[in-house]
Design a protein around this motif. Structure first.
Motif, short mmCIF file in Angstrom:
data_model
loop_
_atom_site.label_atom_id
_atom_site.label_comp_id
_atom_site.label_asym_id
_atom_site.label_seq_id
_atom_site.Cartn_x
_atom_site.Cartn_y
_atom_site.Cartn_z
N LEU A 44 74.66 40.26 8.47
CA LEU A 44 73.83 41.45 8.40
C LEU A 44 74.43 42.48 7.44
CD1 LEU A 44 71.41 43.10 9.52
CD2 LEU A 44 73.01 44.01 11.21
N TRP A 45 75.75 42.69 7.53
CA TRP A 45 76.39 43.66 6.64
C TRP A 45 76.39 43.16 5.20
CZ3 TRP A 45 76.73 48.41 7.95
CH2 TRP A 45 76.87 48.76 9.28
N LEU A 46 76.51 41.86 5.00
CA LEU A 46 76.45 41.33 3.64
C LEU A 46 75.08 41.55 3.01
CD1 LEU A 46 78.42 37.98 4.00
CD2 LEU A 46 79.12 40.04 2.78
N VAL A 47 74.03 41.33 3.79
CA VAL A 47 72.67 41.55 3.30
C VAL A 47 72.46 43.03 2.99
CG1 VAL A 47 70.24 41.50 3.98
CG2 VAL A 47 71.71 39.52 4.42
N LEU A 48 72.92 43.90 3.86
CA LEU A 48 72.78 45.33 3.64
C LEU A 48 73.53 45.77 2.38
CD1 LEU A 48 71.66 47.99 4.80
CD2 LEU A 48 73.82 48.23 6.01
N LEU A 49 74.72 45.28 2.18
CA LEU A 49 75.50 45.62 0.98
C LEU A 49 74.81 45.10 -0.27
CD1 LEU A 49 78.11 46.78 -0.21
CD2 LEU A 49 79.13 44.53 0.10
N ALA A 50 74.31 43.88 -0.22
CA ALA A 50 73.60 43.32 -1.37
C ALA A 50 72.34 44.12 -1.68
CB ALA A 50 73.24 41.85 -1.11
N PHE A 51 71.63 44.56 -0.64
CA PHE A 51 70.43 45.37 -0.84
C PHE A 51 70.78 46.69 -1.52
CE2 PHE A 51 67.64 48.75 0.72
CZ PHE A 51 66.44 48.31 0.18
#
Length: 68
Positions: A44-51
């Protein structure tokens, strides 16, 4: 005293782990634990950072193309 749903889930998880260990040596159990390394950052944090990073980059490119 009755079990809470959280306690019941924890007990079922523990029971499944114990049943999976039955009939296996300690070496097999330790080897299995070492085979599955876990990422220190949740997906979830990886997706948020990528976004945040790629979303900002995308909007920056769009603004430079259309709003010179």
């Amino acid at each position: 005293m009755a079990q809470t749903p959280q306690q019941r889930r924890a007990n079922l998880k523990f029971q499944k782990e114990q049943e999976a260990r039955m009939g296996k040596s300690e070496d097999q159990i330790k080897k299995r634990a070492k085979d599955a390394p876990k990422s220190p950052i949740s997906p979830l944090w990886l997706v948020l950072l990528a976004f945040v990073v790629f979303g900002g980059l995308f909007f920056e490119v769009i603004s430079r193309i259309f709003f010179r």
